[in-house]
Enzyme design. Structure first.
Site, PDB file in Angstrom:
ATOM      1  N   LYS A  24     -10.039  -2.191  15.963  1.00 56.66           N
ATOM      2  CA  LYS A  24      -8.586  -1.742  15.521  1.00 56.66           C
ATOM      3  C   LYS A  24      -8.010  -0.775  16.242  1.00 56.66           C
ATOM      4  O   LYS A  24      -8.200  -0.284  16.750  1.00 56.66           O
ATOM      5  CB  LYS A  24      -9.323  -1.467  14.035  1.00 56.66           C
ATOM      6  CG  LYS A  24      -9.181  -2.373  13.249  1.00 56.66           C
ATOM      7  CD  LYS A  24      -8.974  -2.388  12.074  1.00 56.66           C
ATOM      8  CE  LYS A  24      -9.671  -2.955  10.721  1.00 56.66           C
ATOM      9  NZ  LYS A  24      -9.205  -2.462   9.622  1.00 56.66           N
ATOM     10  N   ARG A  84      -4.548  -1.315  -5.863  1.00 52.98           N
ATOM     11  CA  ARG A  84      -3.267  -0.522  -6.494  1.00 52.98           C
ATOM     12  C   ARG A  84      -2.422  -1.627  -7.131  1.00 52.98           C
ATOM     13  O   ARG A  84      -1.594  -1.236  -7.852  1.00 52.98           O
ATOM     14  CB  ARG A  84      -2.241  -0.318  -4.777  1.00 52.98           C
ATOM     15  CG  ARG A  84      -2.296   0.713  -4.576  1.00 52.98           C
ATOM     16  CD  ARG A  84      -2.151   0.725  -2.918  1.00 52.98           C
ATOM     17  NE  ARG A  84      -2.380   0.113  -2.277  1.00 52.98           N
ATOM     18  CZ  ARG A  84      -3.303  -0.061  -1.609  1.00 52.98           C
ATOM     19  NH1 ARG A  84      -2.283   1.013   0.214  1.00 52.98           N
ATOM     20  NH2 ARG A  84      -4.346   0.058  -0.297  1.00 52.98           N
TER      21      ARG A  84
HETATM   22  P1  ADP Z   1      -4.298   1.521   3.266  1.00 54.16           P
HETATM   23  O1  ADP Z   1      -3.824   1.229   4.441  1.00 54.16           O
HETATM   24  O2  ADP Z   1      -4.371   0.140   2.529  1.00 54.16           O
HETATM   25  O3  ADP Z   1      -4.248   2.504   2.818  1.00 54.16           O
HETATM   26  P2  ADP Z   1      -7.153   1.901   3.749  1.00 54.16           P
HETATM   27  O4  ADP Z   1      -8.160   1.106   4.303  1.00 54.16           O
HETATM   28  O5  ADP Z   1      -6.837   3.412   4.115  1.00 54.16           O
HETATM   29  O6  ADP Z   1      -5.987   1.121   3.816  1.00 54.16           O
HETATM   30  O7  ADP Z   1      -8.008   2.503   1.451  1.00 54.16           O
HETATM   31  C1  ADP Z   1      -9.328   3.284   1.551  1.00 54.16           C
HETATM   32  C2  ADP Z   1      -9.638   2.325   0.062  1.00 54.16           C
HETATM   33  O8  ADP Z   1      -8.797   3.320  -0.134  1.00 54.16           O
HETATM   34  C3  ADP Z   1      -8.438   0.857   0.224  1.00 54.16           C
HETATM   35  O9  ADP Z   1     -10.151   1.148  -1.364  1.00 54.16           O
HETATM   36  C4  ADP Z   1      -7.344   0.802  -0.674  1.00 54.16           C
HETATM   37  O10 ADP Z   1      -7.638  -0.552  -1.600  1.00 54.16           O
HETATM   38  C5  ADP Z   1      -6.922   2.665  -1.158  1.00 54.16           C
HETATM   39  N1  ADP Z   1      -6.453   2.884  -1.319  1.00 54.16           N
HETATM   40  C6  ADP Z   1      -5.372   2.883  -0.585  1.00 54.16           C
HETATM   41  N2  ADP Z   1      -4.197   3.755  -1.091  1.00 54.16           N
HETATM   42  C7  ADP Z   1      -4.389   3.396  -2.079  1.00 54.16           C
HETATM   43  C8  ADP Z   1      -3.258   4.581  -3.302  1.00 54.16           C
HETATM   44  N3  ADP Z   1      -1.831   4.453  -2.944  1.00 54.16           N
HETATM   45  N4  ADP Z   1      -3.705   4.490  -4.340  1.00 54.16           N
HETATM   46  C9  ADP Z   1      -5.511   4.102  -4.743  1.00 54.16           C
HETATM   47  N5  ADP Z   1      -5.927   3.393  -3.686  1.00 54.16           N
HETATM   48  C10 ADP Z   1      -5.813   3.415  -2.412  1.00 54.16           C
END
Ligand code: ADP
Length: 158
Positions: free
Chosen positions: A41, A90
């Site tokens: 990635k 979300r």
């Molecule tokens: P993303 O690019 O979707 O932010 P990540 O891999 O960094 O991806 O996300 C890690 C975790 O945090 C996942 O379980 C994702 O669903 C959760 N997450 C990401 N953004 C949010 C948010 N705004 N509210 C709640 N959970 C979140």
């Protein structure tokens, strides 16, 4: 001692992520934030930069640790004797994806349980990929990411 892990890319960490970290840290005795490092990635921030930002953002939470993982998450958790995975949700799209992922992790190690935490309403539109896109056009990310992340984004796209 109830330990849980919250894995993700956190590229970069947003207010949605820190909200989940704080809420999960108030439930479990120890929360390990696991920063994914997948060689295939492309990330904007290096794993070390992502770890440093998260550590700084949650330094007031005494029971939160942050580590890098470059293997399968189930192998990483097994080595640390952690059975609980926390994932933020979300909406329905997240849920379908997270549901499949949890099934896959369970198939790899039946002891692993995934716990879903719904986002707090003010964070449900926050997504690292959209925030990076916004920052790349020099848009204002205030209210989406903590100030130190907003500064780091500005520096990357300067
Ligand atoms: P993303 O690019 O979707 O932010 P990540 O891999 O960094 O991806 O996300 C890690 C975790 O945090 C996942 O379980 C994702 O669903 C959760 N997450 C990401 N953004 C949010 C948010 N705004 N509210 C709640 N959970 C979140």
């Amino acid at each position: 001692m109830l330990k849980a892990a919250f894995p993700g890319s956190f590229d970069p960490p947003t207010l949605g992520h820190t909200n989940i970290v704080r809420r999960a840290a108030s439930i479990f005795d120890e929360l390990l934030v696991v920063v994914a490092e997948n060689r295939r990635k492309k990330y904007l921030f290096s794993a070390e930069e992502r770890v440093a930002m998260i550590r700084e953002l949650v330094k007031d939470c005494g029971n939160v640790l942050v580590e890098i993982c470059d293997t399968l998450i189930v192998d990483f958790l097994r080595r640390r004797d952690i059975r609980l995975l926390v994932r933020g949700v979300r909406g329905l799209d997240d849920f379908s994806y997270e549901f499949e992922l949890s099934m896959m992790n369970k198939a790899l190690d039946p002891r692993i349980e995934t716990i879903f935490m719904t986002t707090d309403p003010e964070y449900f539109v926050l997504r690292s990929s959209s925030i990076k896109e916004l920052a790349s056009f020099h848009g204002d990310t205030t209210g989406m990411v903590p100030p130190l992340v907003a500064e780091a984004l500005k520096a990357k796209y300067r």
